[in-house]
Design an enzyme around this catalytic site. Structure first.
Site, mmCIF file in Angstrom:
data_model
loop_
_atom_site.group_PDB
_atom_site.id
_atom_site.type_symbol
_atom_site.label_atom_id
_atom_site.label_comp_id
_atom_site.label_asym_id
_atom_site.label_seq_id
_atom_site.Cartn_x
_atom_site.Cartn_y
_atom_site.Cartn_z
ATOM 1 N N CYS A 2 41.836 40.558 36.236
ATOM 2 C CA CYS A 2 41.118 41.607 36.940
ATOM 3 C C CYS A 2 40.081 42.323 36.064
ATOM 4 C CB CYS A 2 42.079 42.601 37.524
ATOM 5 S SG CYS A 2 43.422 43.022 36.441
ATOM 6 N N ARG A 27 38.002 35.763 35.182
ATOM 7 C CA ARG A 27 39.379 36.139 34.907
ATOM 8 C C ARG A 27 40.305 35.913 36.094
ATOM 9 N NH1 ARG A 27 40.313 40.290 31.062
ATOM 10 N NH2 ARG A 27 38.838 39.981 29.425
ATOM 11 N N TRP A 74 43.465 41.635 41.028
ATOM 12 C CA TRP A 74 44.394 40.512 41.075
ATOM 13 C C TRP A 74 45.728 41.151 41.469
ATOM 14 C CZ3 TRP A 74 48.832 38.856 38.387
ATOM 15 C CH2 TRP A 74 49.155 37.495 38.553
ATOM 16 N N ASN A 99 43.795 48.755 36.287
ATOM 17 C CA ASN A 99 44.394 47.479 35.909
ATOM 18 C C ASN A 99 45.790 47.770 35.383
ATOM 19 O OD1 ASN A 99 42.120 46.056 36.461
ATOM 20 N ND2 ASN A 99 41.455 45.839 34.332
ATOM 21 N N LYS A 486 47.871 21.684 32.289
ATOM 22 C CA LYS A 486 46.460 21.596 32.726
ATOM 23 C C LYS A 486 46.373 20.995 34.117
ATOM 24 C CE LYS A 486 45.081 23.673 30.617
ATOM 25 N NZ LYS A 486 45.173 24.578 29.582
ATOM 26 N N GLU A 489 47.622 23.473 36.711
ATOM 27 C CA GLU A 489 46.761 24.648 36.876
ATOM 28 C C GLU A 489 45.547 24.362 37.749
ATOM 29 O OE1 GLU A 489 46.822 27.453 32.941
ATOM 30 O OE2 GLU A 489 45.987 25.463 32.682
ATOM 31 N N LYS A 604 42.813 34.949 33.989
ATOM 32 C CA LYS A 604 42.533 34.463 32.642
ATOM 33 C C LYS A 604 43.356 35.167 31.581
ATOM 34 C CE LYS A 604 40.294 32.193 29.459
ATOM 35 N NZ LYS A 604 40.783 30.826 29.216
HETATM 36 N N1 HGA Z 1 48.888 46.872 40.361
HETATM 37 C C1 HGA Z 1 47.567 47.027 40.890
HETATM 38 C C2 HGA Z 1 46.496 46.533 39.944
HETATM 39 C C3 HGA Z 1 46.750 45.135 39.524
HETATM 40 C C4 HGA Z 1 45.629 44.688 38.677
HETATM 41 O O1 HGA Z 1 45.654 44.887 37.461
HETATM 42 N N2 HGA Z 1 44.635 44.120 39.402
HETATM 43 O O2 HGA Z 1 43.410 43.855 39.005
HETATM 44 C C5 HGA Z 1 47.412 46.348 42.241
HETATM 45 O O3 HGA Z 1 48.251 45.495 42.625
HETATM 46 O O4 HGA Z 1 46.467 46.666 42.928
#
Ligand code: HGA
Length: 609
Positions: A2, A27, A74, A99, A486, A489, A604
């Site tokens: 993120c 990422r 993310w 984040n 690999k 993924e 990432k």
């Molecule tokens: N826990 C938060 C942020 C997760 C994260 O770092 N996303 O980029 C969420 O789920 O929104």
């Protein structure tokens, strides 16, 4: 994992925020959003999916304004969706990007709901903006409210907060998720990675754990965990090339596979003299830290863990020191035994891998004699918190599936083997042979890349397969593991690796014509044993793809395709056999049409645990 970008400037910042998000796209993320203060109002646009969707929305409905924050999410808490995308807003006043993970979010949500706050998302993050809003009722400044808020948070955060009523200020806080401040002329920026800000500044200061900072157009004031004003060193970015450019390549992953000779040459530069690896490869005072080491504990995750697994064979056999390797998320939550004179080695491309960082901190508490990180990111948390650092100098790695970082890690670990060997039982001849091997790696990798067309021609065979098995013995077993990872993924084919001696203890039951078996077979002392394992597969109707030294005398037939790999010495063999496996997974993914650089569900740099 993120991305965060924030800006406070006199000009409109939407374009700067969007460009920053694009630069962090590699990422991995599921949604994106931006919030900007304009004429005393908070305006927000969020989209599920790619940053391009957000860009299109902003083209249609531009958001003017000089103070803003943006995020690629993310998801950890709450499904990927527009309503869960950041920024989150409290009462139309406070907007937050975050984040990390707030572990006590459920309790805080309950308390805030009781206070009358209404939640609009399922995220843990939303508690932050309501808490800041609430704290502002009893604190005079946004800074004080954020400081009071973070005291109540458990877990990890890198967060940026804005308040429409105080429109020329960002307040940022870091604990467990990196944040960097970018210094401009009459404007300032923040981001989770300096890559995001390279178009607008090259001067950066990383926040340290527990720091909270207020950032205006003219000033940056940083406070440590106890609220004391502190200065954090400003540095000019060392990134010389624009990592955002794929050049002639179709994918970053392919570009990075082909960059390996250059990355290896760079990592070797200035680290070998008089046919010996220099202690200073690991930092100026490394000799002091390394000379009495008798045991090495390696901690890593994913691909880096596989590099550590290979190094265990080398450290025990050639350097004469004992070695354990463990996945960081396991190590950090169990009681482990520490041997006397132990060195803790962490391996991480980003230097911010949450579990690895937590394991390092635990090891320091346990009293490890010294700590070393093998890392690609100068200024990252692992580098700052370790006694020594082997800076990989692999250049930015954008593809989520790691390639050049892995081979450069192997080179760094081979250097560590040579240096620890010198302080233990390694002969001069072997030290010389290792340094010669290291120096010929770039050219040999170049040769191995010549297999590209032959491997592309094989890839079709895998397109309709759902499973694959990778086999190796000795230090090629971790290479088989990395090959399987690999393939998983980026092509989403289920793949597993086994030490080939383990075949008859279970996995042989899986063998049939629908389960391709990939074998890495350099010409080493385990070759005859490996050949017996190959026969075991053949006898059960399995289809094999054998990457072999030409002297290993494998012949292609109906059940076996042999791909000759350039002859190489034992020190570099794991690194060289990695190359065809990287190419194989890349070409299979191309045929399957997956998102090679940003495979589904993956990120990432894994900054959450
Ligand atoms: N826990 C938060 C942020 C997760 C994260 O770092 N996303 O980029 C969420 O789920 O929104």
């Amino acid at each position: 994992m993120c991305g965060i970008v924030g800006a406070v400037a006199q000009r409109d910042v939407a374009e700067i925020l969007l460009e920053g998000l694009k630069r962090l796209e590699y990422r991995g993320y599921d949604s994106a959003g931006v919030a900007i203060i304009h004429e005393g109002e908070l305006k927000r646009t969020r989209r599920l999916g790619k940053v391009q969707e957000l860009a299109t929305a902003l083209d249609e409905s531009p958001l003017p304004g000089g103070t803003g924050i943006a995020h690629t999410r993310w998801a950890t808490h709450g499904e990927p969706s527009e309503r869960n995308a950041h920024p989150h807003i409290s009462c139309g006043d406070i907007a937050v990007v975050h984040n990390g993970i707030i572990e006590n979010h459920a309790k805080l949500r309950e308390q805030l709901t009781a206070l009358g706050y209404e939640f609009a998302s399922d995220t843990d993050t939303e508690v932050i903006c309501h808490l800041v809003h609430h704290e502002l009722k009893s604190h005079d400044t946004l800074l004080a409210a954020v400081q009071a808020t973070v005291k109540q948070l458990e877990g990890a955060y890198g967060t940026v907060v804005i308040d429409r009523r105080d429109p020329e200020r960002l307040v940022v806080a870091r604990s467990g998720s990196p944040l960097v401040i970018g210094y401009g002329l009459g404007e300032h920026f923040v981001a989770s990675d300096q890559l995001a800000l390279l178009p607008v500044t090259r001067t950066f200061a990383y926040l340290e754990e527990g720091d909270v900072a207020e950032v205006t157009r003219r000033e940056v004031n940083i406070f440590d965990i106890d609220g004391n004003p502190v200065t954090r060193e400003k540095k000019e970015s060392e990134i010389t090339h624009d990592a955002g450019d794929k050049g002639e390549y179709r994918h970053y992953m392919l570009k990075e596979i082909y960059e390996q000779p250059m990355a290896l040459a760079r990592t070797l530069e200035g680290r070998i003299a008089n046919q010996q690896v220099l202690d200073t490869a690991f930092g100026d005072n490394a000799a002091e830290f390394l000379k009495d080491i008798k045991h090495v504990q390696i901690i890593a995750c994913g691909t880096s863990y596989h590099a550590g697994m290979a190094a265990r064979y080398w450290l025990e056999e050639w350097a004469g020191v004992s070695c354990n390797v463990e996945i960081a998320s396991e190590f950090r939550y169990r009681k482990s035994h520490m041997f006397p004179n132990s060195l803790l080695v962490t391996i991480s491309q980003s230097g911010e891998t949450a579990d690895t960082l937590a394991a390092l901190r635990l090891a320091k508490e346990m009293g490890y004699k010294s700590t070393l990180t093998i890392c690609n990111a100068p200024g990252s948390s692992l580098v700052r918190e370790s006694d020594m650092a082997y800076m990989m100098k692999a250049g930015a790695e954008i593809g989520v599936a790691s390639t050049k970082a892995f081979t450069v890690q192997l080179a760094g670990l081979l250097m560590l083997t040579a240096v620890l060997g010198r302080y233990n039982s390694m002969s001069d001849e072997m030290q010389k042979a290792i340094s010669q091997s290291l120096q010929s790696m770039p050219a040999k990798v170049e040769q191995a890349l010549g297999l590209d067309d032959a491997i592309a021609a094989l890839a079709e065979d895998f397109a309709d397969k759902n499973h694959a098995l990778f086999l190796g013995r000795g230090d090629q077993y971790p290479i088989a593991m990395e090959g399987a990872l690999k393939l998983k993924e980026i092509s989403y084919i289920h793949a597993e690796a086994y030490a080939s001696g383990e075949l008859k203890h279970g996995p042989l039951a899986l063998i049939d014509a629908d389960m391709p078996v990939i074998v890495v077979a350099p010409n080493n002392e385990l070759l005859e044993k490996l050949k017996s394992n190959v026969e075991e597969v053949r006898a059960r109707g399995g289809l094999m793809y054998v990457f072999a030294d030409k002297d290993a005398e494998f012949e292609s037939d109906d059940t076996m395709k042999v791909i000759p790999v350039p002859h190489c010495d034992e020190f570099m063999a794991p690194l060289i056999y990695t190359i065809p496996l990287q190419l194989l997974s890349y070409h299979v993914a191309l045929i399957k049409g997956t998102d090679v650089d940003q495979p589904r569900n993956l990120a990432k740099s894994v900054t959450v645990e």
